[in-house]
Design a protein around this motif. Structure first.
Motif, mmCIF file in Angstrom:
data_model
loop_
_atom_site.group_PDB
_atom_site.id
_atom_site.type_symbol
_atom_site.label_atom_id
_atom_site.label_comp_id
_atom_site.label_asym_id
_atom_site.label_seq_id
_atom_site.Cartn_x
_atom_site.Cartn_y
_atom_site.Cartn_z
ATOM 1 N N MET A 102 0.865 -1.177 0.000
ATOM 2 C CA MET A 102 0.000 0.000 0.000
ATOM 3 C C MET A 102 0.902 1.227 0.000
ATOM 4 O O MET A 102 1.752 1.379 0.857
ATOM 5 N N LYS A 103 0.735 2.046 -0.993
ATOM 6 C CA LYS A 103 1.525 3.268 -1.066
ATOM 7 C C LYS A 103 0.633 4.442 -0.699
ATOM 8 O O LYS A 103 -0.523 4.507 -1.102
ATOM 9 N N SER A 104 1.209 5.370 0.042
ATOM 10 C CA SER A 104 0.437 6.552 0.447
ATOM 11 C C SER A 104 0.418 7.584 -0.682
ATOM 12 O O SER A 104 1.360 7.696 -1.455
ATOM 13 N N VAL A 105 -0.711 8.265 -0.792
ATOM 14 C CA VAL A 105 -0.868 9.292 -1.816
ATOM 15 C C VAL A 105 -0.250 10.578 -1.293
ATOM 16 O O VAL A 105 -0.446 10.933 -0.139
ATOM 17 N N PRO A 106 0.501 11.257 -2.114
ATOM 18 C CA PRO A 106 1.108 12.510 -1.637
ATOM 19 C C PRO A 106 0.028 13.532 -1.267
ATOM 20 O O PRO A 106 -0.980 13.657 -1.962
#
Length: 131
Positions: A102-106
């Protein structure tokens, strides 16, 4: 009782003037071959089937070459379609594992969305929005 030479000579002298009808020998040969084929057709099994097939092809005449050529062509096409292809086409690259991180959205993207004015109409016609 064996016939004597004089009896055979008399019989040949009597039959010398007898002649068969025209076409008798043609009919005789045709009937002989037909009886021969019927006798062979009575045979059962693979040998009987083969004789029937060969008799059918022999009766076709000149068109048997066309049937034979068509059958040979169909056989070659069937072999080409069912033959396995080369090993190059069968091999495929090894599967790579799929990442489920899971990558965080900037946060900058959310700030831009908050800055937009999405009300129905501040300027322009109803329903249109200007960005």
């Amino acid at each position: 009782m064996k016939p004597t030479v004089e009896e055979i000579g008399n019989l040949l002298a009597l039959k010398r003037h007898e002649r068969p009808e025209d076409g008798y020998f043609d009919g005789f040969v045709r009937e002989f071959h037909q009886r021969l084929r019927e006798e062979e057709a009575r045979q059962q099994g693979l040998a009987g089937w083969w004789r029937k097939a060969s008799a059918w092809f022999s009766d076709l005449g000149a068109s048997k070459w066309a049937y034979g050529g068509g059958l040979a062509y169909a056989t070659v096409v069937a072999v080409m379609m069912t033959a396995p292809r080369g090993a190059e086409e069968v091999s495929s690259p090894a599967p790579t594992p799929v990442s489920h991180e899971m990558k965080s959205v900037p946060p900058a993207a959310f700030e831009q969305l908050d800055a937009l004015d999405l009300r129905p109409s501040t300027q322009g016609s109803t329903g249109e929005q200007e960005f």
